[in-house]
Enzyme design. Structure first.
Site, PDB file in Angstrom:
ATOM      1  CG  HIS A 106      -6.714  -1.053  -5.189  1.00  0.00           C
ATOM      2  ND1 HIS A 106      -5.441  -1.385  -4.806  1.00  0.00           N
ATOM      3  CD2 HIS A 106      -7.068   0.002  -4.410  1.00  0.00           C
ATOM      4  CE1 HIS A 106      -5.025  -0.567  -3.862  1.00  0.00           C
ATOM      5  NE2 HIS A 106      -5.998   0.281  -3.599  1.00  0.00           N
ATOM      6  CE1 TYR A 131     -22.115  15.612 -12.719  1.00  0.00           C
ATOM      7  CE2 TYR A 131     -20.935  15.794 -10.638  1.00  0.00           C
ATOM      8  CZ  TYR A 131     -22.122  15.747 -11.341  1.00  0.00           C
ATOM      9  OH  TYR A 131     -23.311  15.850 -10.676  1.00  0.00           O
ATOM     10  NE  ARG A 144      -3.531  -0.168   2.537  1.00  0.00           N
ATOM     11  CZ  ARG A 144      -4.357  -0.482   3.526  1.00  0.00           C
ATOM     12  NH1 ARG A 144      -4.535   0.361   4.528  1.00  0.00           N
ATOM     13  NH2 ARG A 144      -4.993  -1.633   3.526  1.00  0.00           N
TER      14      ARG A 144
END
Length: 852
Positions: free
Chosen positions: A83, A127, A37
């Site tokens: 993931h 968006y 990570r």
């Protein structure tokens, strides 16, 4: 119970110590965070989330020549396939790879609102749209496949994902990386692509290249927001040891701007065109405005943001009397316009966290790139040989076309025909299959020519690949060629200028844009400010006044002032200020201030406002305290300059309730802005009197009843105590008495006593017997009026005058030698210069010039 558990589990129960299980479990958790990570891989410079985003987009076909795709689609693929974490974490990582102010070389291209340097958040993922940037596609994903890099199963074994991407450039250094793991962190600064490629090529040519030569090719980080790096020591530390503090500044220029229509409306302004990496422009402007409103930064009249699409432009308009460099020093000291980038070059090497030097990071990438090229060329050679083998069979079949056609015409089926081709014509199984699948158009002359041309090209390429795989020197030449091609395609000019601590430019950045008015922009002054923000130490004189003001004079101005003789008595009317003390010192010395609440603070002498003329009043002494201690305008009990001689002495502290203690000045080394407690106070008690000890001297404590107690300064009567000690009771007070003063004197000294009604008396100190703590002391003054009381006691110093502040708002200066020495029974003399009903409010000594 154990048997029951054994029965239920169907296995053996193993007893484990709790601390051992906790250690093992925590270690496994820590390593999963470190490897899976938080830390990047030294080979491709990516964390797992970034690697998975790029690979998912590669699988979606979002190459630079394809249309943008919604970020929500990309995030969904990443979550579903590779993931299994939060969608916002994935989207945040995606956004940073798009932002040009976060990544030196963005790996993704974006369409829509992806945030700004003002710390504006990106729009929602539904968006915004994205696709691979050319550098991300070509530099990281070219030739990706199981032949070039290793693949592993995803979290549910349903997909294969790459362990590392076949990076052609060291992304770890190009874009840097930051992350906090368990017990460790990484913070790698970004660099310039062209410089990194030059360093790689130099290491290929000369593996034993010296650090000095390498640092000339890679002089330092290159931040996406530009700015200036001041000083080289931090860079060298980071590059040699993997850890260092790099000082980064914004770029500031001085311009003359017109605020009105007349020439008198011209003002000097500081123009900020670049900010340090990861500093938010809007937050910085807000902080600066707050500091100006609080009075912590002087000389600024207006702040406005004129930034637009062309770039950043923050205008700081200065007051007419303000000096740009002085204001800029304050801004650097109190805002993040100057900040330190703590570089930690920590990355995963063989799945282990390792702190790397610059050379190590480059060499690990070269080793990885060499292994990748070998696997790529070997795979390409295998495919080439397979294709060349097929072409060889097709060409042979065309050469023996009649025999092949006759064989096929007489064969009962395809399997028999394939066997006949292998047995009679000596074709391999693959060649026989290709001949059977060959369309009729291959029989034309043009197609035959194309087959022969392809065969020749494959033969030449095969020879090249054989040479590359058989000769490491040729392989490294090919690697250098690829690196230089990427530099020509994606390289750009340095954005961050590197300036040595003495102002020498080590690496220049492109010129900034011109001003709004179209005038030529002046030279930046940001790099000319010394790194430590402290001016060169110089001799100076500090003046302290009876009204609590302080100012700084040059030695020359102070000598002129001292050359003028002062006739006594001298009277100042209407509250005029009066200089009590002049101290010759240096600007790098500390001015120590002790407050009534028992705390000590320090300020550099160079921070005191410098007087521009003899009539300059100076600044309130209390303004040198931190803001939390500035509530009371009379908060300071005493002050002194910490010279080398003074540092070897000790303090005698006396409170309003008569608690006394001795404290060494060595306790005041390295004071911070939070101050230091020097005395523990109880109730409404306060620290009122502070004196320095002298050799063979005694502490003289005075009460308002005219009594003096002379205490020897020794380990029995006044032992040295710690800072938080309350002290001992010095003198026994009567009901109507209070502490009136403190002085430190030897037997050969004289004391001056002053009463509230203005009577002044000189008294030899040897007339007072030495006493012990808690005694009542000696009556040293007789009062002519029963309502009178003692105001204070001072030690007579050579050349010093007595200064009296009266109830009529007048300041009167007397020569002490005009008063005759008298015994303990005298009442003292009231000077005629005092008016009939005028009383004394406070007294002090006007000391001669002292210093180091």
């Amino acid at each position: 119970m154990a048997k029951q558990l054994n029965l239920l589990s169907g296995g053996q129960i193993v007893s484990t110590a709790l601390h051992a299980e906790m250690q093992q479990s925590y270690l496994e958790y820590a390593m999963s965070v470190i490897v899976g990570r938080a830390l990047p891989d030294v080979r491709d410079g990516l964390k797992p989330v970034h690697r998975r985003i790029l690979y998912a987009m590669h699988e979606l076909g979002l190459t630079p020549d394809r249309p943008y795709r919604k970020c929500a689609r990309v995030v969904g693929d990443v979550l579903g396939k590779y993931h299994p974490h939060g969608d916002q974490a994935v989207y945040d990582a995606l956004v940073r790879m798009v932002q040009s102010f976060s990544s030196r070389y963005p790996l993704l291209a974006g369409h829509g609102n992806f945030g700004s340097i003002d710390n504006d958040p990106a729009a929602a993922m539904r968006y915004t749209e994205t696709r691979l940037a050319p550098l991300g596609n070509e530099g990281l994903l070219t030739h990706i496949g199981e032949a070039t890099v290793d693949f592993t199963s995803n979290f549910d074994n349903s997909q294969q994902e790459p362990v590392v991407l076949p990076a052609q450039l060291p992304t770890l250094l190009l874009n840097g990386s930051s992350g906090i793991a368990v017990g460790m962190a990484t913070n790698i600064p970004p660099h310039n692509l062209g410089e990194i490629v030059d360093g790689l090529v130099a290491l290929i040519d000369r593996p034993d290249l010296s650090d000095e030569k390498l640092f000339q090719l890679i002089p330092g980080p290159d931040f996406p927001t530009g700015g200036e790096i001041i000083g080289l020591n931090g860079i060298k530390d980071a590059y040699q040891t993997g850890r260092g503090s790099i000082t980064v500044r914004g770029v500031v220029r001085v311009e003359e701007i017109q605020t009105g229509r007349t020439r008198r409306s011209m003002r000097t302004a500081l123009i900020i065109t670049e900010f340090p990496f990861q500093v938010s422009k809007s937050s910085w402007i807000e902080k600066l405005a707050h500091l100006v409103n609080q009075g912590k930064i002087d000389g600024i009249s207006d702040i406005r943001d004129e930034s637009d699409r062309e770039g950043i432009r923050v205008v700081i308009e200065l007051k007419r009397e303000a000096k740009p460099q002085k204001v800029l020093k304050q801004i650097y000291r109190q805002t993040p316009l100057q900040t330190n980038f703590g570089a930690i070059l920590l990355a995963l090497v063989d799945n282990q966290p390792v702190q790397l030097s610059l050379r190590d990071a480059l060499q690990h990438f070269l080793d990885f790139r060499e292994r990748t090229l070998v696997r790529q060329y070997r795979h390409e050679l295998e495919k080439l040989e397979a294709r060349r083998h097929l072409l060889s069979g097709l060409l042979q079949a065309l050469d023996r076309l009649d025999a092949v056609i006759d064989l096929l015409r007489n064969a009962p089926d395809g399997t028999t025909a394939k066997m006949e081709l292998q047995n009679r014509c000596e074709f391999s199984e693959a060649q026989a299959g290709a001949i059977l699948a060959m369309p009729m158009r291959r029989l034309t002359g043009m197609e035959r020519q194309n087959l022969q041309q392809e065969f020749d090209e494959l033969t030449q390429r095969g020879e090249v690949l054989q040479r590359l795989l058989g000769d490491r020197h040729e392989l490294m030449k090919s690697l250098k060629k690829d690196l230089r091609a990427l530099k020509r395609k994606f390289g750009d000019k340095r954005l961050t200028r590197i300036v040595d601590a003495d102002g020498t430019i080590q690496s220049e950045a492109p010129k900034e844009r011109s001003s709004k008015t179209g005038e030529k922009t002046s030279t930046p002054i940001s790099a000319s400010i010394p790194l430590d923000l402290e001016p060169q130490a110089e001799d100076t004189v500090i003046e302290l006044t009876h009204r609590g003001y302080v100012r700084r004079l040059s030695t020359k101005d102070a000598q002129k002032a001292n050359g003028n003789a002062v006739e006594t008595p001298q009277v100042l009317e209407n509250g005029e200020d009066f200089t009590l003390q002049q101290v010759a010192t240096r600007t790098d010395r500390d001015l120590l201030m002790l407050t009534h609440d028992g705390k000590a603070y320090a300020a550099k002498a160079g921070e005191i406002a410098k007087a521009t003329g003899r009539n300059t009043r100076g600044q309130p002494l209390v303004s040198l305290l931190p803001p939390s201690a500035q509530g009371d305008p009379e908060a300071i009990a005493t002050q002194l300059v910490l010279t080398e001689e003074v540092k070897r002495q000790q303090f005698v502290l006396l409170t309003d309730r008569g608690r006394i203690k001795r404290l060494p000045l060595s306790e005041f080394e390295n004071l911070t802005a939070r101050g230091l407690t020097v005395l523990k106070l109880k109730g409404d008690d306060r620290l009122d009197y502070v004196e320095l000890t002298r050799d063979d001297s005694d502490a003289v404590v005075a009460t308002t009843g005219g009594r003096l107690l002379r205490l020897p300064i020794d380990d029995e009567q006044l032992p040295v105590l710690g800072r938080t000690a309350q002290g001992y009771q010095a003198v026994r007070l009567r009901k109507t008495e209070r502490i009136a003063g403190l002085s430190v004197a030897s037997e050969s000294d004289e004391l001056v006593l002053v009463t509230r009604q203005g009577r002044i008396k000189r008294l030899p100190a040897n007339l007072l017997r030495q006493g012990r703590r808690g005694e009542i002391g000696t009556q040293a003054l007789q009062f002519a009026n029963k309502t009178d009381e003692l105001m204070g006691v001072l030690r007579v110093e050579t050349g010093a005058d007595l200064v009296v502040v009266t109830s009529g708002d007048r300041v009167v200066r007397f020569s002490l030698y005009r008063f005759e020495v008298s015994g303990k029974d005298g009442t003292g003399v009231r000077p005629r210069v005092l008016k009939s009903k005028e009383t004394v409010i406070s007294i002090a000594l006007c000391l001669p010039v002292g210093g180091e």
